[in-house]
Scaffold this active site. Structure first.
Site, mmCIF file in Angstrom:
data_model
loop_
_atom_site.group_PDB
_atom_site.id
_atom_site.type_symbol
_atom_site.label_atom_id
_atom_site.label_comp_id
_atom_site.label_asym_id
_atom_site.label_seq_id
_atom_site.Cartn_x
_atom_site.Cartn_y
_atom_site.Cartn_z
ATOM 1 N N GLU A 93 9.911 1.492 10.660
ATOM 2 C CA GLU A 93 10.978 2.482 10.403
ATOM 3 C C GLU A 93 10.300 3.843 10.505
ATOM 4 O O GLU A 93 9.501 4.198 9.637
ATOM 5 C CB GLU A 93 11.551 2.325 8.989
ATOM 6 C CG GLU A 93 12.114 0.959 8.655
ATOM 7 C CD GLU A 93 13.500 0.729 9.206
ATOM 8 O OE1 GLU A 93 14.010 1.599 9.934
ATOM 9 O OE2 GLU A 93 14.075 -0.328 8.909
ATOM 10 N N GLU B 44 9.713 16.450 14.847
ATOM 11 C CA GLU B 44 10.158 16.209 13.473
ATOM 12 C C GLU B 44 9.350 17.107 12.538
ATOM 13 O O GLU B 44 8.126 17.021 12.490
ATOM 14 C CB GLU B 44 9.950 14.744 13.090
ATOM 15 C CG GLU B 44 10.469 14.450 11.696
ATOM 16 C CD GLU B 44 10.169 13.038 11.216
ATOM 17 O OE1 GLU B 44 9.056 12.556 11.442
ATOM 18 O OE2 GLU B 44 11.068 12.431 10.610
ATOM 19 N N CYS C 80 14.068 11.159 6.481
ATOM 20 C CA CYS C 80 13.891 10.760 7.892
ATOM 21 C C CYS C 80 15.206 10.870 8.661
ATOM 22 O O CYS C 80 15.225 11.148 9.855
ATOM 23 C CB CYS C 80 13.351 9.339 7.961
ATOM 24 S SG CYS C 80 14.365 8.146 7.079
ATOM 25 N N LYS D 69 0.889 -1.183 0.000
ATOM 26 C CA LYS D 69 0.000 0.000 0.000
ATOM 27 C C LYS D 69 0.915 1.217 0.000
ATOM 28 O O LYS D 69 1.427 1.628 1.034
ATOM 29 C CB LYS D 69 -0.879 -0.019 1.250
ATOM 30 C CG LYS D 69 -2.229 0.683 1.122
ATOM 31 C CD LYS D 69 -2.168 2.147 0.775
ATOM 32 C CE LYS D 69 -1.857 3.027 1.964
ATOM 33 N NZ LYS D 69 -1.581 4.423 1.557
HETATM 34 P P1 NAD Z 1 2.523 8.606 7.432
HETATM 35 O O1 NAD Z 1 2.684 7.843 8.690
HETATM 36 O O2 NAD Z 1 1.515 9.687 7.382
HETATM 37 O O3 NAD Z 1 2.147 7.626 6.227
HETATM 38 C C1 NAD Z 1 2.957 6.526 5.855
HETATM 39 C C2 NAD Z 1 2.088 5.471 5.211
HETATM 40 O O4 NAD Z 1 1.161 5.008 6.171
HETATM 41 C C3 NAD Z 1 1.272 5.949 4.009
HETATM 42 O O5 NAD Z 1 1.233 4.936 3.032
HETATM 43 C C4 NAD Z 1 -0.102 6.137 4.605
HETATM 44 O O6 NAD Z 1 -1.145 6.008 3.669
HETATM 45 C C5 NAD Z 1 -0.145 5.006 5.610
HETATM 46 N N1 NAD Z 1 -1.119 5.186 6.691
HETATM 47 C C6 NAD Z 1 -1.550 6.352 7.234
HETATM 48 N N2 NAD Z 1 -2.489 6.094 8.182
HETATM 49 C C7 NAD Z 1 -2.625 4.758 8.257
HETATM 50 C C8 NAD Z 1 -3.420 3.880 9.047
HETATM 51 N N3 NAD Z 1 -4.285 4.348 9.949
HETATM 52 N N4 NAD Z 1 -3.285 2.555 8.880
HETATM 53 C C9 NAD Z 1 -2.420 2.061 7.967
HETATM 54 N N5 NAD Z 1 -1.652 2.839 7.167
HETATM 55 C C10 NAD Z 1 -1.748 4.171 7.308
HETATM 56 O O7 NAD Z 1 3.958 9.123 7.065
HETATM 57 P P2 NAD Z 1 4.372 10.039 5.833
HETATM 58 O O8 NAD Z 1 3.949 11.429 6.101
HETATM 59 O O9 NAD Z 1 3.950 9.389 4.561
HETATM 60 O O10 NAD Z 1 5.954 9.909 5.892
HETATM 61 C C11 NAD Z 1 6.731 10.733 6.676
HETATM 62 C C12 NAD Z 1 7.193 10.012 7.902
HETATM 63 O O11 NAD Z 1 7.869 8.825 7.536
HETATM 64 C C13 NAD Z 1 8.200 10.824 8.703
HETATM 65 O O12 NAD Z 1 7.936 10.670 10.070
HETATM 66 C C14 NAD Z 1 9.525 10.180 8.332
HETATM 67 O O13 NAD Z 1 10.554 10.358 9.264
HETATM 68 C C15 NAD Z 1 9.130 8.753 8.218
HETATM 69 N N6 NAD Z 1 10.119 8.006 7.423
HETATM 70 C C16 NAD Z 1 10.924 7.122 8.063
HETATM 71 C C17 NAD Z 1 11.886 6.426 7.346
HETATM 72 C C18 NAD Z 1 12.793 5.433 8.024
HETATM 73 O O14 NAD Z 1 13.390 4.630 7.317
HETATM 74 N N7 NAD Z 1 12.926 5.450 9.336
HETATM 75 C C19 NAD Z 1 12.022 6.639 5.972
HETATM 76 C C20 NAD Z 1 11.184 7.561 5.361
HETATM 77 C C21 NAD Z 1 10.223 8.235 6.092
#
Ligand code: NAD
Length: 487
Positions: A255, A386, A288, A180
């Site tokens: 992650e 963040e 991130c 997804k």
């Molecule tokens: P997000 O948590 O909003 O969304 C990530 C994914 O989760 C998307 O596909 C979204 O549709 C899905 N999602 C959202 N709500 C959900 C739910 N209730 N149930 C299941 N899935 C759901 O994050 P974002 O804004 O897309 O990404 C940014 C974040 O990701 C930042 O915090 C960043 O640090 C982190 N990030 C971490 C890494 C790592 O490797 N540690 C890498 C990249 C990004």
């Protein structure tokens, strides 16, 4: 319409389930962050499509598992070849969809996608250790068995690259997959699905469901027929997924976010330090791992700040398709407004904004100027939250103990950067840092054999080499007695 043309490439906007394209009754609009251009209407999946995808993955699992690592590896290497042949298309699609630099996608990111798949396919064949232990004449044989259906949920900042950190080891381990992707950046996942078909990956082994996190994502992570959930994204979403996974006791790998320190020691090469510090604006700050807290020794702070400002002034902001551009737009209006909110509140608090601090009005749209907040109030949200945008803050320190306490003083523990000219001194600091990855005099270098992940609220588990298989495989010990044989 089910097919759209993006950067001259046809992309199917429907889900990919059981090797076929599947529509949804509803769709959502996808636009480019570069200039707001309409890209297409994307299938908006929900529980029905998720059920169908998990059922397809479940049905495909026994045969894929039985194929074994060598035959799976041949198909995955074919897939990696196809990614390499399609680097240009993938790079152009990703840049239009998430606004990250085309030159990075062409030179680094998309070749890495192919490398990720190839690496894990080959690792499953050659590098997984099949340990044998002898106990009182009994032989313990360790094996790495496929586990079932892995649900993969990914973010928008490096969509296909981060997805293949999961797809690669999951498929190589013999699991089948339901991906997804993030709703703001669905397009490369669809194109990649077509490549899996061309590579001969059997129908149902790789599935994609598009849609919102609260709908398709929530339905997927609550599904009772998963063997694994691997999630990259934010801490608040991870908490929701953890609750949902708990009902089925589905193992999770997370992650998550960071607020990493970038420590500049008094003995650092200050030109190198300025260069590394400015790199923290990469991908318009949507990384991130970014060391967004510059912690600078007081004795060199003034000189460092001058060098940093001079270097930051050379960054060219603009269209990410232009090879001279260093900083593109933020990914989406919602995210842009969130970043602006942090900076506006910092201004209202009277924080000292020395670089940027506002949208780039020359460019309009979603372009936010690289920003530096100097000596922010300790404990204020600009120092602890963040932001995930081009916003850094700079604080000074005088002793090692002080900088270690500052570096470790957030809820995160994803990464840290140390710039120092003295190996022993650098080591004294790195040993005390709580972080999944620590870079010394460099940033963003990673070997796929090494562990990657976060401490504290930055994650659960590690990716990379054996650590990835430890998650996606069912590790089994078969104990064989010396007795009872009829030979
Ligand atoms: P997000 O948590 O909003 O969304 C990530 C994914 O989760 C998307 O596909 C979204 O549709 C899905 N999602 C959202 N709500 C959900 C739910 N209730 N149930 C299941 N899935 C759901 O994050 P974002 O804004 O897309 O990404 C940014 C974040 O990701 C930042 O915090 C960043 O640090 C982190 N990030 C971490 C890494 C790592 O490797 N540690 C890498 C990249 C990004």
């Amino acid at each position: 319409m089910s097919t759209i043309s993006v950067a001259g490439v046809d992309i199917d906007t429907r889900h990919y389930i059981g090797g076929k394209r599947v529509a949804s009754p509803e769709s959502y609009t996808n636009t480019s962050p570069i200039d707001g251009t309409f890209l297409g209407e994307i299938a908006r999946g929900n529980a029905d499509e998720v059920d169908a995808a998990v059922a397809a993955a479940r049905a495909a699992f026994p045969a894929w598992a039985k194929l074994g690592p060598v035959k799976r590896g041949a198909l995955l290497n074919k897939l990696a070849d196809l990614v390499e042949e399609n680097v240009e298309a993938l790079a152009n699609i990703e840049t239009l969809d998430n606004g990250a630099l085309l030159r990075s996608h062409l030179r680094g990111v998309m070749p890495r996608v192919a490398m990720n798949i190839r690496f894990f396919a080959d690792y499953a064949i050659n590098d997984l250790h099949h340990d044998v232990f002898e106990t009182r004449g009994h032989t313990n044989n360790v094996s790495w068995d496929p586990s079932g259906v892995a649900a993969l949920i990914t973010p928008w900042n490096a969509p296909l690259m981060l997805a293949t950190w999961k797809i690669g080891p999951a498929l190589a381990a013999g699991d089948t997959v339901v991906l997804k992707p993030a709703e703001w950046t669905p397009l490369t996942a669809s194109y990649f699905a077509d490549l899996t078909k061309q590579a001969g990956i059997p129908d149902g082994v790789f599935n994609v469901v598009f849609g919102f996190g609260s709908e398709a994502g929530a339905a997927l992570t609550a599904h009772p027929d998963l063997s694994r959930i691997s999630f990259t994204g934010s801490v608040p979403t991870a908490k929701i997924i953890a609750r949902s996974a708990a009902d089925n006791l589905t193992p999770v790998s997370f992650e998550l976010g960071g607020k990493s320190p970038c420590i500049i020691m008094a003995d650092a090469d200050l030109d190198l330090a300025a260069e590394i510090a400015v790199e923290q604006y990469d991908n318009a700050g949507q990384v991130c791992l970014s060391g967004t807290r510059l912690l600078v020794h007081e004795s060199i702070a003034e000189t460092f700040a001058e060098k940093f400002a001079a270097k930051a002034a050379t960054l060219k902001q603009g269209d990410p398709r232009d090879p001279d551009t260093d900083i593109g737009p933020q990914v989406h209006r919602v995210h842009f407004d969130r970043i602006k909110g942090f900076v506006d509140r910092a201004k209202a608090e009277g924080q000292n904004i020395v670089i940027g601090g506002e949208p780039n009005t020359d460019l309009g749209g979603l372009y936010f100027r690289p920003t530096l907040v100097s000596n922010p109030t300790p404990g204020s949200e600009i120092v602890t939250s963040e932001i995930f945008g081009p916003v850094l803050c700079m604080q000074t320190f005088t002793t090692d103990d002080e900088v270690v306490a500052m570096a470790n003083g957030t809820e995160f523990g994803l990464a840290a950067v140390v710039v120092s000219g003295d190996r022993a001194h650098a080591e004294t600091i790195t040993r005390q840092l709580v972080a999944g990855t620590v870079w010394v005099n460099c940033f963003f270098v990673r070997d796929l054999r090494a562990p990657f992940g976060g401490s504290k609220k930055s994650g659960i588990g590690r990716d990379g080499g054996t650590w990835s298989f430890d998650f996606y495989a069912d590790v089994k010990n078969t104990v064989i007695s010396p007795n009872g044989w009829k030979e």
